[in-house]
Design a protein around this motif. Sequence first.
Motif, mmCIF file in Angstrom:
data_model
loop_
_atom_site.group_PDB
_atom_site.id
_atom_site.type_symbol
_atom_site.label_atom_id
_atom_site.label_comp_id
_atom_site.label_asym_id
_atom_site.label_seq_id
_atom_site.Cartn_x
_atom_site.Cartn_y
_atom_site.Cartn_z
ATOM 1 N N LYS A 1 28.455 38.579 57.470
ATOM 2 C CA LYS A 1 27.327 39.214 57.837
ATOM 3 C C LYS A 1 27.430 40.591 56.921
ATOM 4 C CE LYS A 1 24.751 41.481 61.297
ATOM 5 N NZ LYS A 1 24.552 41.798 62.731
ATOM 6 N N GLY A 2 26.214 40.984 56.276
ATOM 7 C CA GLY A 2 26.330 42.185 55.452
ATOM 8 C C GLY A 2 26.635 41.984 53.729
ATOM 9 N N PHE A 3 27.122 40.729 53.455
ATOM 10 C CA PHE A 3 27.640 40.463 52.117
ATOM 11 C C PHE A 3 26.225 40.669 51.203
ATOM 12 C CE2 PHE A 3 28.270 37.247 48.740
ATOM 13 C CZ PHE A 3 29.154 38.043 48.227
ATOM 14 N N ILE A 4 26.410 41.017 50.190
ATOM 15 C CA ILE A 4 25.441 41.038 49.130
ATOM 16 C C ILE A 4 25.818 40.410 47.981
ATOM 17 C CG2 ILE A 4 24.024 42.435 47.463
ATOM 18 C CD1 ILE A 4 24.356 44.679 49.437
ATOM 19 N N SER A 5 26.776 40.593 47.226
ATOM 20 C CA SER A 5 27.225 39.928 46.128
ATOM 21 C C SER A 5 28.611 39.890 45.785
ATOM 22 C CB SER A 5 26.572 40.261 44.875
ATOM 23 O OG SER A 5 26.385 41.688 44.769
ATOM 24 N N TYR A 6 28.964 39.148 44.783
ATOM 25 C CA TYR A 6 30.377 39.060 44.215
ATOM 26 C C TYR A 6 30.279 38.968 42.833
ATOM 27 C CZ TYR A 6 34.844 37.520 42.836
ATOM 28 O OH TYR A 6 36.008 37.495 42.310
ATOM 29 N N TYR A 7 31.276 39.631 42.133
ATOM 30 C CA TYR A 7 31.214 39.176 40.787
ATOM 31 C C TYR A 7 32.915 39.288 40.160
ATOM 32 C CZ TYR A 7 26.389 40.347 40.542
ATOM 33 O OH TYR A 7 25.141 40.499 40.629
ATOM 34 N N THR A 8 33.080 38.750 39.268
ATOM 35 C CA THR A 8 34.455 38.780 38.410
ATOM 36 C C THR A 8 34.172 39.097 37.204
ATOM 37 O OG1 THR A 8 35.286 36.615 39.656
ATOM 38 C CG2 THR A 8 36.359 37.352 37.563
ATOM 39 N N ALA B 1 35.060 34.411 47.538
ATOM 40 C CA ALA B 1 33.541 34.506 47.680
ATOM 41 C C ALA B 1 32.960 33.487 48.572
ATOM 42 C CB ALA B 1 33.073 34.247 46.313
ATOM 43 N N ARG B 2 33.372 32.300 48.722
ATOM 44 C CA ARG B 2 33.072 31.407 49.688
ATOM 45 C C ARG B 2 33.175 31.963 51.037
ATOM 46 N NH1 ARG B 2 35.698 27.413 47.822
ATOM 47 N NH2 ARG B 2 37.515 27.475 49.497
ATOM 48 N N HIS B 3 34.096 32.457 51.471
ATOM 49 C CA HIS B 3 34.191 33.223 52.807
ATOM 50 C C HIS B 3 33.308 34.322 53.286
ATOM 51 C CE1 HIS B 3 37.178 30.490 54.562
ATOM 52 N NE2 HIS B 3 37.796 30.475 53.367
ATOM 53 N N ALA B 4 33.310 35.192 52.079
ATOM 54 C CA ALA B 4 32.504 36.380 51.888
ATOM 55 C C ALA B 4 31.160 36.061 51.856
ATOM 56 C CB ALA B 4 32.705 37.186 50.609
ATOM 57 N N LYS B 5 30.648 35.051 51.423
ATOM 58 C CA LYS B 5 29.247 34.709 51.391
ATOM 59 C C LYS B 5 28.789 34.388 52.898
ATOM 60 C CE LYS B 5 28.457 32.639 46.767
ATOM 61 N NZ LYS B 5 28.282 31.413 46.286
ATOM 62 N N LEU C 1 43.430 35.163 53.179
ATOM 63 C CA LEU C 1 43.050 34.685 52.124
ATOM 64 C C LEU C 1 44.150 35.074 51.032
ATOM 65 C CD1 LEU C 1 39.149 35.727 52.286
ATOM 66 C CD2 LEU C 1 40.192 33.425 51.981
ATOM 67 N N VAL C 2 44.828 36.250 51.221
ATOM 68 C CA VAL C 2 45.926 36.472 50.234
ATOM 69 C C VAL C 2 47.155 35.406 50.405
ATOM 70 C CG1 VAL C 2 48.007 38.018 49.881
ATOM 71 C CG2 VAL C 2 45.713 39.042 50.167
ATOM 72 N N SER C 3 47.385 35.036 51.540
ATOM 73 C CA SER C 3 48.303 33.951 51.747
ATOM 74 C C SER C 3 47.798 32.767 51.276
ATOM 75 C CB SER C 3 48.698 33.757 53.311
ATOM 76 O OG SER C 3 47.657 32.941 53.973
ATOM 77 N N LYS C 4 46.696 32.380 51.069
ATOM 78 C CA LYS C 4 46.184 31.126 50.558
ATOM 79 C C LYS C 4 45.965 30.943 49.082
ATOM 80 C CE LYS C 4 45.936 29.143 54.466
ATOM 81 N NZ LYS C 4 46.756 28.155 54.641
ATOM 82 N N SER C 5 45.916 32.195 48.410
ATOM 83 C CA SER C 5 45.799 32.475 47.060
ATOM 84 C C SER C 5 47.092 32.040 46.238
ATOM 85 C CB SER C 5 45.438 33.817 46.641
ATOM 86 O OG SER C 5 44.116 34.441 47.151
ATOM 87 N N TYR C 6 46.624 31.510 45.005
ATOM 88 C CA TYR C 6 47.772 30.931 44.001
ATOM 89 C C TYR C 6 48.176 31.790 43.022
ATOM 90 C CZ TYR C 6 47.283 26.700 46.777
ATOM 91 O OH TYR C 6 47.267 25.611 47.605
ATOM 92 N N ALA C 7 47.339 32.603 42.324
ATOM 93 C CA ALA C 7 47.453 33.300 40.970
ATOM 94 C C ALA C 7 48.644 34.385 41.453
ATOM 95 C CB ALA C 7 46.276 33.806 40.643
ATOM 96 N N LYS C 8 49.379 34.754 40.448
ATOM 97 C CA LYS C 8 50.260 35.828 40.359
ATOM 98 C C LYS C 8 49.585 36.926 39.480
ATOM 99 C CE LYS C 8 54.159 32.811 40.709
ATOM 100 N NZ LYS C 8 55.298 32.163 39.773
ATOM 101 N N LYS D 1 43.168 30.410 35.599
ATOM 102 C CA LYS D 1 42.469 29.343 35.946
ATOM 103 C C LYS D 1 42.686 29.326 37.699
ATOM 104 C CE LYS D 1 42.407 25.547 32.565
ATOM 105 N NZ LYS D 1 42.596 24.562 32.218
ATOM 106 N N LYS D 2 43.968 29.606 37.990
ATOM 107 C CA LYS D 2 44.117 30.011 39.396
ATOM 108 C C LYS D 2 43.578 31.333 40.093
ATOM 109 C CE LYS D 2 49.002 28.421 38.737
ATOM 110 N NZ LYS D 2 50.436 28.790 38.821
ATOM 111 N N TYR D 3 43.366 32.237 39.294
ATOM 112 C CA TYR D 3 42.700 33.590 39.463
ATOM 113 C C TYR D 3 41.064 32.944 39.728
ATOM 114 C CZ TYR D 3 40.055 37.881 39.039
ATOM 115 O OH TYR D 3 39.393 39.050 39.241
ATOM 116 N N TYR D 4 40.735 32.449 38.909
ATOM 117 C CA TYR D 4 39.260 31.787 39.046
ATOM 118 C C TYR D 4 38.969 30.944 40.434
ATOM 119 C CZ TYR D 4 38.082 33.784 34.478
ATOM 120 O OH TYR D 4 38.247 34.523 33.347
ATOM 121 N N ARG D 5 40.126 30.247 40.689
ATOM 122 C CA ARG D 5 39.989 29.162 41.841
ATOM 123 C C ARG D 5 39.939 30.001 43.062
ATOM 124 N NH1 ARG D 5 44.282 24.675 42.083
ATOM 125 N NH2 ARG D 5 45.368 26.546 42.698
#
Length: 95
Positions: free
Chosen positions: A33-40, A26-30, A73-80, A16-20
């Motif tokens: 400039k030059g961003f096309i897509s993101y998939y999990t 993805a919100r920042h990547a969108k 973004l790494v510093s803001k991520s929660y999932a281990k 759940k943390k990973y998905y969050r």
Amino acid sequence: MFTHAVLFKINKSELKKYYRDNKMWARHAKKAKGFISYYTMKRADFKDQYASVYSWRDKKYHDKFMGKFHDWLVSKSYAKVKVLGYYNFNSQQHF
């Protein structure tokens, strides 16, 4: 096109943390400039392995985004998570 993928081992309790975290990245990547897509993606036939896959028009857009946002973004991520590998692909043939 340039595609960057990161393969992770993630315990079920961290999903759940990973998905969050993925939504945040993805919100920042969108906005970049030059961003096309993101998939999990869940790796078929492997337990607890997931990939985050980003596609960009060119590697320079990916590099600019990562240079500006990666550490923050790494510093803001929660999932281990445990990184199993980084993979970079350049498209060679278009249909």
